[in-house]
Design an enzyme around this catalytic site. Sequence first.
Site, PDB file in Angstrom:
ATOM      1  N   SER A 165       0.836  -1.199   0.000  1.00 51.26           N
ATOM      2  CA  SER A 165       0.000   0.000   0.000  1.00 51.26           C
ATOM      3  C   SER A 165       0.867   1.245   0.000  1.00 51.26           C
ATOM      4  CB  SER A 165      -0.866   0.024   1.252  1.00 51.26           C
ATOM      5  OG  SER A 165      -0.030   0.191   2.381  1.00 51.26           O
ATOM      6  N   LYS A 166       0.258   2.324  -0.406  1.00 50.37           N
ATOM      7  CA  LYS A 166       0.983   3.593  -0.448  1.00 50.37           C
ATOM      8  C   LYS A 166       1.411   3.990   0.975  1.00 50.37           C
ATOM      9  CE  LYS A 166       0.689   8.370  -1.606  1.00 50.37           C
ATOM     10  NZ  LYS A 166      -0.053   9.510  -2.052  1.00 50.37           N
TER      11      LYS A 166
END
Length: 493
Positions: A246-247
Amino acid sequence: MTETRLRFPPSPTGYLHIGGARTALYNWLYARKTGGKLILRIEDTDAERSTQESIQGILDGLNWLGIDWDEGPYFQTEFESEHEERAQKLLDEGKAYKCFCTKEELDAKREAAQKNKSTYGYDGKCRHLSPQEVADKEAAGLPFVVRFKVPEEEGEIGYEDRVLGQIKAQYSEIEDFVIVRSSGKPLYLLCNVVDDIRDRISHIIRGQDHMTNTIRQVLLYQAFGAPVPVFAHMPLTLDLKKAKISKRKHGEIVAVHFYQEHGFIPWALSNFLVLLGWSSGDDKEFYTREELIEAFTLERINKSNSTFNYQPGNAKFFTDPKAIAFNEHYLRTMPIEELAVLVKPFLEEQAIWDDSYEGDRKEWFLSTLDLIRDRFHVLTDFADLGRAYFADDFPVEKKPLKKNVLKHEGLKEWLPMLADRYEALDDFNTENAEQTARDLATELDVKPGVIINGMRTVVTGQLAGPSMFDILTTIGREKVVSRLRNISSLYPD
Ligand code: GLU
């Protein structure tokens, strides 16, 4: 056979994520394999989080990867009235009902269930309200949601997942779920089905994280009397610590544009991503587009999660080393003319592009790329590590500067001597460039390596690279002579 119709429906709330790109690739591959259609549908109903910038980023990312679609982009918001009409239809047909239970009521029931250690599900209190009771509550202005009436049937409901096999649940385990919020806005779960029915989607390939919706969506298809599409739920991609990539956790390395900016070859990234979660069953790793379209099947999508070999914080490489290995493979083996097209923007970005590389110096440009690509990993290397081939102002790396230049004071004289001899040669080719350097070393009684390594550093700024004498003839006599003569500038005063 009816046409296969696939869709990629990203929510435009951020950039195109490599997980999203993989989903798009699987759908695209399957559409192309079956001669079907790929529909791009932007699921932009979350007005607060959807942005124009994100839509543009998704389109750019897909274009860059070479994923083409046949219809769309459609926008979910264009169909809001249809979503409402469909919800109304379910109400009209008695397949859904208005529920006036308050949040406090529901919370209390949930807490009670938790205390008794029983699983909570909506108890269907409003399912049996009479039309008069409903009318009275509405007249009194009580807020309501719309719930889907899960059929009161014995037994199981399910679907055959093309990756995971039979997925089933007992009807009795499924609560009457909400399809329209008290604001009147239909839930995503419903909109997604309405859109897929309108777009006549035959196959839905998406991440396993959407499986929580699927059985309820199957019920909706049935309620609308629409054929249930084929589902294929793909594994998720986790990092080495089994966290979803995920970012928030991994930063920009999950964004497709990051790979574009860091000099990835689009097909190298696509090929790598497809293999994160799919394999043909043999050891083959590198596929052309046509080969992959031919080989791709839903059944060979892995059931278990795939690992993205990257741990934030302590990574030696800037991304999964396997992704880089894929890029190296393509960078070093692809047709040189195609590589030239990909390298151009990186040289332009550094203001070291020259239009003659597509004109009278094209041959030179192509052979230079071919000479230097063997050690390069990403396209940016041509502009950074390879700068000396395209510009006269290039950095000299510290290590070779110290080891191959500063340690040998004599080079200050020797390399300008060599420059004079190069200038005087009738013909400047690899053989006599080498012979001249070796002869000079013998005369001076120094090891040829001292001259050659010194020369490499002065001419390219690098510690290693292709054969030195190929480099000389590629860079050309005039520049070589001037760089050799200029060696003193590398020493401190
Ligand atoms: N908009 C959803 C997402 O971006 C896709 C849902 C689906 O494929 O059904 O994750």
